[in-house]
Every structure is written in C-alpha cells, then in structure tokens.
Design a protein around this motif. Sequence first.
Motif, PDB file in Angstrom:
ATOM      1  N   ILE A 130       0.866  -1.180   0.000  1.00  0.00           N
ATOM      2  CA  ILE A 130       0.000   0.000   0.000  1.00  0.00           C
ATOM      3  C   ILE A 130       0.899   1.225   0.000  1.00  0.00           C
ATOM      4  CG2 ILE A 130      -1.721   1.334   1.264  1.00  0.00           C
ATOM      5  CD1 ILE A 130      -2.691  -1.341   2.466  1.00  0.00           C
ATOM      6  N   ASP A 131       0.765   2.039  -1.038  1.00  0.00           N
ATOM      7  CA  ASP A 131       1.512   3.295  -1.123  1.00  0.00           C
ATOM      8  C   ASP A 131       0.516   4.438  -0.896  1.00  0.00           C
ATOM      9  OD1 ASP A 131       2.981   5.553  -1.654  1.00  0.00           O
ATOM     10  OD2 ASP A 131       3.470   5.011  -3.711  1.00  0.00           O
ATOM     11  N   PRO A 132       0.521   5.035   0.317  1.00  0.00           N
ATOM     12  CA  PRO A 132      -0.424   6.101   0.636  1.00  0.00           C
ATOM     13  C   PRO A 132       0.151   7.506   0.464  1.00  0.00           C
ATOM     14  CG  PRO A 132       0.585   5.376   2.644  1.00  0.00           C
ATOM     15  CD  PRO A 132       1.218   4.575   1.514  1.00  0.00           C
ATOM     16  N   ALA A 186      -4.473   6.212  -2.563  1.00  0.00           N
ATOM     17  CA  ALA A 186      -3.760   4.973  -2.265  1.00  0.00           C
ATOM     18  C   ALA A 186      -3.524   4.185  -3.545  1.00  0.00           C
ATOM     19  CB  ALA A 186      -4.566   4.127  -1.287  1.00  0.00           C
ATOM     20  N   LYS A 196      -4.233   4.953   4.096  1.00  0.00           N
ATOM     21  CA  LYS A 196      -3.935   3.601   4.589  1.00  0.00           C
ATOM     22  C   LYS A 196      -5.205   2.903   5.052  1.00  0.00           C
ATOM     23  CE  LYS A 196       0.808   4.135   6.243  1.00  0.00           C
ATOM     24  NZ  LYS A 196       1.653   4.187   7.454  1.00  0.00           N
ATOM     25  N   ASN A 197      -6.028   3.617   5.808  1.00  0.00           N
ATOM     26  CA  ASN A 197      -7.279   3.051   6.299  1.00  0.00           C
ATOM     27  C   ASN A 197      -8.208   2.711   5.142  1.00  0.00           C
ATOM     28  OD1 ASN A 197      -9.103   2.356   8.509  1.00  0.00           O
ATOM     29  ND2 ASN A 197     -10.290   4.105   7.795  1.00  0.00           N
ATOM     30  N   ILE A 226      -2.464   0.421  -4.541  1.00  0.00           N
ATOM     31  CA  ILE A 226      -2.340  -0.928  -4.000  1.00  0.00           C
ATOM     32  C   ILE A 226      -1.710  -1.796  -5.080  1.00  0.00           C
ATOM     33  CG2 ILE A 226      -3.577  -2.901  -3.022  1.00  0.00           C
ATOM     34  CD1 ILE A 226      -5.847  -0.852  -2.320  1.00  0.00           C
ATOM     35  N   ALA A 238      -7.401   1.996   2.049  1.00  0.00           N
ATOM     36  CA  ALA A 238      -6.863   0.846   1.324  1.00  0.00           C
ATOM     37  C   ALA A 238      -7.123  -0.456   2.076  1.00  0.00           C
ATOM     38  CB  ALA A 238      -5.368   1.024   1.085  1.00  0.00           C
ATOM     39  N   GLN A 239      -6.959  -0.430   3.395  1.00  0.00           N
ATOM     40  CA  GLN A 239      -7.212  -1.637   4.186  1.00  0.00           C
ATOM     41  C   GLN A 239      -8.676  -2.048   4.074  1.00  0.00           C
ATOM     42  OE1 GLN A 239      -4.713  -3.403   6.096  1.00  0.00           O
ATOM     43  NE2 GLN A 239      -6.349  -4.893   5.843  1.00  0.00           N
ATOM     44  N   ILE A 279      -2.045  10.568   4.856  1.00  0.00           N
ATOM     45  CA  ILE A 279      -1.457   9.232   4.817  1.00  0.00           C
ATOM     46  C   ILE A 279      -2.299   8.251   5.622  1.00  0.00           C
ATOM     47  CG2 ILE A 279       0.521   7.845   5.575  1.00  0.00           C
ATOM     48  CD1 ILE A 279       2.290  10.263   4.772  1.00  0.00           C
ATOM     49  N   ALA A 280      -2.678   8.625   6.831  1.00  0.00           N
ATOM     50  CA  ALA A 280      -3.483   7.749   7.685  1.00  0.00           C
ATOM     51  C   ALA A 280      -4.828   7.433   7.031  1.00  0.00           C
ATOM     52  CB  ALA A 280      -3.689   8.394   9.052  1.00  0.00           C
TER      53      ALA A 280
END
Length: 71
Positions: free
Chosen positions: A10-12, A25, A59-60, A27, A62-63, A55-56
Amino acid sequence: MHFNSTRIIIDPTPRRADGEYMAHARISSCREDGSEYDIHSSGDLAGFEGREDAIAYAKNWAQEWLDARFG
C-alpha cells in the motif's frame, strides 16, 4: 477481520495540490519473479491540511478496500 498479506504493498503517499494534501492509495503486489503490478489506484480520496492525516486516511481506506474484496 483485516486482509493481511506480505505480497500486498500500500503506497499512501499524498500529493500536494492547492495548499492541501490529497489522500490517495496505490495498492500493488509482487509476482514471484519480483516484478510489481498494480491491483488498484484510488484516485483522490479527500484533502487534508496535514500530510500525516492524508497518509493515515489513505492507509485506512486501502485496508477497508482490501477487506471488502479479499477479506
């Protein structure tokens, strides 16, 4: 349940635009030969004043995207 794989990247990294950080993001994954390929790229998700907030958020996002499809 969270999707978890050592082969998923994952590149955020946010981009800077109009005085704010745009969360997005990318992926990707690696093939057995080491070459990388894209699974999904989100496009712009939301704008933030702080880089770390962008960024946070990415990431969230993408998850959650991975959990919805592969979890």
